[in-house]
Enzyme design. Structure first.
Site, mmCIF file in Angstrom:
data_model
loop_
_atom_site.group_PDB
_atom_site.id
_atom_site.type_symbol
_atom_site.label_atom_id
_atom_site.label_comp_id
_atom_site.label_asym_id
_atom_site.label_seq_id
_atom_site.Cartn_x
_atom_site.Cartn_y
_atom_site.Cartn_z
ATOM 1 N N HIS A 49 -0.432 3.631 -1.162
ATOM 2 C CA HIS A 49 0.884 3.061 -1.461
ATOM 3 C C HIS A 49 0.978 2.769 -2.965
ATOM 4 O O HIS A 49 0.043 2.223 -3.560
ATOM 5 C CB HIS A 49 1.091 1.772 -0.659
ATOM 6 C CG HIS A 49 2.483 1.252 -0.707
ATOM 7 N ND1 HIS A 49 2.997 0.599 -1.813
ATOM 8 C CD2 HIS A 49 3.472 1.287 0.211
ATOM 9 C CE1 HIS A 49 4.246 0.258 -1.563
ATOM 10 N NE2 HIS A 49 4.563 0.657 -0.340
ATOM 11 N N TYR A 58 -1.565 1.896 3.444
ATOM 12 C CA TYR A 58 -1.730 0.933 2.352
ATOM 13 C C TYR A 58 -2.484 1.526 1.161
ATOM 14 O O TYR A 58 -2.088 1.342 0.007
ATOM 15 C CB TYR A 58 -2.475 -0.282 2.910
ATOM 16 C CG TYR A 58 -3.185 -1.180 1.948
ATOM 17 C CD1 TYR A 58 -2.494 -2.139 1.213
ATOM 18 C CD2 TYR A 58 -4.581 -1.121 1.797
ATOM 19 C CE1 TYR A 58 -3.156 -3.007 0.350
ATOM 20 C CE2 TYR A 58 -5.246 -1.978 0.949
ATOM 21 C CZ TYR A 58 -4.536 -2.914 0.225
ATOM 22 O OH TYR A 58 -5.198 -3.762 -0.615
#
Length: 109
Positions: free
Chosen positions: A80, A77
């Protein structure tokens, strides 16, 4: 006590800068919530304002809680592109931030 299999909670306590308008805060919250649709390991998003009567908030006004499938999910995450782009809008609006990640642990009595 039983630590949850895999699941990790990612919690942010924040205080927005005084010049951040309610409309800007609402847009940022919507943007944060939308990351669940864009980043696979991110499973849920919740937020709220401090409502404690203890007055121990240390200036933090908002809480953001996301659930990930694993610590590896958080590692995916963070870099990202959708998170990076969102952070460019979110972080400059913050006066202060505290981030804590933890694995939920059940207590059986």
């Amino acid at each position: 006590m039983e630590e949850a299999e895999g699941l990790v909670k990612h919690v942010l306590l924040v205080r927005f800068k005084d010049d951040t308008t309610p409309d800007q805060i609402e847009e940022l919250i919507k943007g944060f919530a939308n990351l669940v649709n864009l980043i696979h390991p991110m499973k849920s998003f919740h937020w709220g304002r401090d409502v404690s009567i203890e007055n121990a908030h240390q200036g933090f006004t908002h809480v953001f809680e996301t659930t990930f499938e694993s610590t590896e999910g958080i590692a995916e995450y963070l870099p990202h592109p959708a998170h990076v782009e969102f952070s460019k809008r979110f972080l400059p609006r913050l006066e202060k931030v505290l981030v804590v990640d933890f694995k939920p642990t059940a207590v059986h009595t």
